[in-house]
Design an enzyme around this catalytic site. Structure first.
Site, PDB file in Angstrom:
ATOM      1  N   GLY A   7      -0.459   6.277   8.444  1.00 31.69           N
ATOM      2  CA  GLY A   7      -0.996   6.287   7.094  1.00 31.69           C
ATOM      3  C   GLY A   7      -1.757   4.997   6.849  1.00 31.69           C
ATOM      4  O   GLY A   7      -1.314   4.127   6.112  1.00 31.69           O
ATOM      5  N   LYS A 204      12.205  -3.349  -7.438  1.00 38.97           N
ATOM      6  CA  LYS A 204      10.854  -2.806  -7.586  1.00 38.97           C
ATOM      7  C   LYS A 204      10.891  -1.447  -8.278  1.00 38.97           C
ATOM      8  O   LYS A 204      10.085  -1.167  -9.172  1.00 38.97           O
ATOM      9  CB  LYS A 204      10.169  -2.698  -6.225  1.00 38.97           C
ATOM     10  CG  LYS A 204       8.720  -2.252  -6.381  1.00 38.97           C
ATOM     11  CD  LYS A 204       7.942  -2.255  -5.100  1.00 38.97           C
ATOM     12  CE  LYS A 204       6.481  -1.864  -5.407  1.00 38.97           C
ATOM     13  NZ  LYS A 204       5.699  -1.663  -4.198  1.00 38.97           N
ATOM     14  N   SER A 273       0.144   3.021 -10.098  1.00 35.09           N
ATOM     15  CA  SER A 273      -0.288   3.920  -9.020  1.00 35.09           C
ATOM     16  C   SER A 273      -0.245   5.379  -9.465  1.00 35.09           C
ATOM     17  O   SER A 273      -1.098   6.184  -9.060  1.00 35.09           O
ATOM     18  CB  SER A 273       0.585   3.718  -7.786  1.00 35.09           C
ATOM     19  OG  SER A 273       1.948   3.988  -8.077  1.00 35.09           O
TER      20      SER A 273
END
Length: 324
Positions: A7, A204, A273
Site C-alpha cells: 500500500g 491516537k 481523514s
C-alpha cells in the site's frame, strides 16, 4: 533487510523513499496511475524544500517480490482482508507484519493476557481471517503520526511529522523490533520501541473515534469541532466512553480528555481523514475507528450511547454516499 510496503500511498510512499535512501532493500505494492508513474519515473518525495527520488521495485503482483523480512501494511484497515491471498507469497517462516494502520489492529488481543486473549474483533477482522491467515504471531504494532499526501501520481508531499512508535504485542524488546527500529532511525524517522504499544494505539484512536465521524457529518475542521461548545462537548463525551472501555483492558492515558482536545484544536483548520475520504469519494474508515470501540464496549458490558448515536449517523451518511 528486505522490506515490502504493502500500500505505497501517501504514508507508504514516504516510508519507501526514506527507507530506500537508508539502504534497506525496499519494494512497493501499489496500483493504478500511482503505480504506473512510479514505474516510469520513480517515486518522488517532496520534503523540507527538496525532492528525493528513488527507483525501486514496485508492482501490483506481490508474487513477483518473494519472501520478505518485514511487510509494512499501509492500507486502510478495512482493505486488509481483501488482499490476504495476494499477500501470501511475501510471507516466509520469519516474516514480520508491521501494522501501520489507523485504529485497533487485527492482532489486538494476541499476547494480551486477560480473559479476551485470542479474541478476533469482527469489525476489523471479519471472520478472524487476518488473525489466522496473516498471523497474529507475526505482528509488530506501529502508530503513524506523520501527515503526508499524494500530490500527483508518483509524487508524495510530506506535510509534518516523522514519528512511528513500534512495539511487540507482548511488550518484549525482541531482536526483530529492535532491528526494524534501528532501520527507521537510520532513515531519519523517530521509532521508539514501546513496551506498552496498546496505550499509544488508544491515545491516537481517542481522537479519531470522535473527531473523524463528527467532521464527516458536519464538514467542520478540527479547530471548529474543538471550539464550538456543542461539538467539543460531544467529542469529550465520546472520548470518556472510549476511555472507560480502554481502562477496563488495562490501558493508561498519559493525558486527560481536555488536553487531548486542546491538542487537536491547535492543529488548526485540518480536515480529518474521514472527511477527506468522503469528499474524494473513497471508502470511509468507520469500522476500525468507531465500530470497533462499540464492539469492545459490548465485550466489556460498558455502554456507549454517544458513540452509538454518532456511529449510526456516520454509517448511514457513508451508505448513502456509497462509501461504506
Amino acid at each position: 533487510m528486505k522490506i515490502c510496503i504493502y500500500g505505497a500511498g501517501a504514508i507508504g510512499g514516504y516510508l519507501g523513499v526514506q527507507l530506500a535512501r537508508a539502504g534497506a532493500d525496499v519494494s512497493l505494492v501499489a496500483r493504478g496511475a500511482h503505480l504506473a508513474a512510479m514505474r516510469a519515473h520513480g517515486l518522488k518525495l517532496l520534503i523540507a524544500g527538496e525532492e528525493r527520488i528513488v527507483h525501486i521495485p514496485c508492482t501490483d503482483d506481490p508474487a513477483e517480490l518473494g519472501e520478505q523480512d518485514y511487510v509494512i501494511i499501509c492500507l486502510k484497515a478495512h482493505s486488509i482482508t481483501g488482499v490476504i491471498e495476494q499477500m501470501q507469497p511475501l510471507l516466509g517462516p520469519r516474516t514480520r507484519i508491521v501494522t501501520a494502520v489507523n485504529g485497533i489492529p487485527y492482532w489486538y488481543f494476541h499476547r494480551h493476557g486477560n480473559q479476551f486473549e485470542g479474541t478476533a474483533l469482527e469489525s476489523v477482522d471479519p471472520g478472524g481471517r487476518q488473525w489466522e491467515e496473516i498471523g497474529a504471531a507475526r505482528a509488530i504494532g506501529c502508530i503513524v503520526y506523520p501527515a503526508t499526501e499524494i500530490e500527483a501520481p508518483g509524487v508524495i508531499r510530506h506535510v509534518y511529522g516523522d514519528k512511528f512508535p513500534l512495539g511487540e504485542p507482548s511488550g518484549e524488546r525482541t531482536a526483530d523490533v529492535e532491528r526494524l527500529a534501528a532501520m527507521f532511525e537510520k532513515a531519519g524517522l523517530k521509532a521508539p520501541v514501546l513496551d506498552r504499544i496498546r496505550d499509544e494505539i488508544w491515545l491516537k484512536l481517542w481522537g479519531n473515534v470522535c473527531f473523524n465521524p463528527i467532521s464527516a457529518l458536519t464538514h467542520a475542521t478540527l479547530d471548529v469541532i474543538c471550539t464550538d461548545p456543542a461539538t467539543r462537548a460531544l467529542s469529550k463525551t465520546m472520548m470518556l466512553e472510549a476511555q472507560s472501555i480502554a481502562e477496563s483492558f488495562g490501558i493508561g492515558f498519559r493525558v486527560d480528555a481536555e488536553r487531548r482536545i486542546e491538542g487537536a484544536r491547535k492543529v488548526g483548520a485540518h480536515k480529518t481523514s474521514m472527511l477527506q475520504d468522503l469528499e474524494r469519494g473513497r471508502p470511509m474508515e468507520i469500522d476500525p475507528l468507531v465500530t470497533v470501540v462499540q464492539e469492545m464496549g459490548r465485550l466489556t458490558g460498558i455502554p456507549t450511547p454517544a458513540i452509538d448515536s454518532v456511529l449510526a449517523l456516520v454509517a448511514q451518511r457513508a451508505k448513502v454516499a456509497g462509501l461504506y
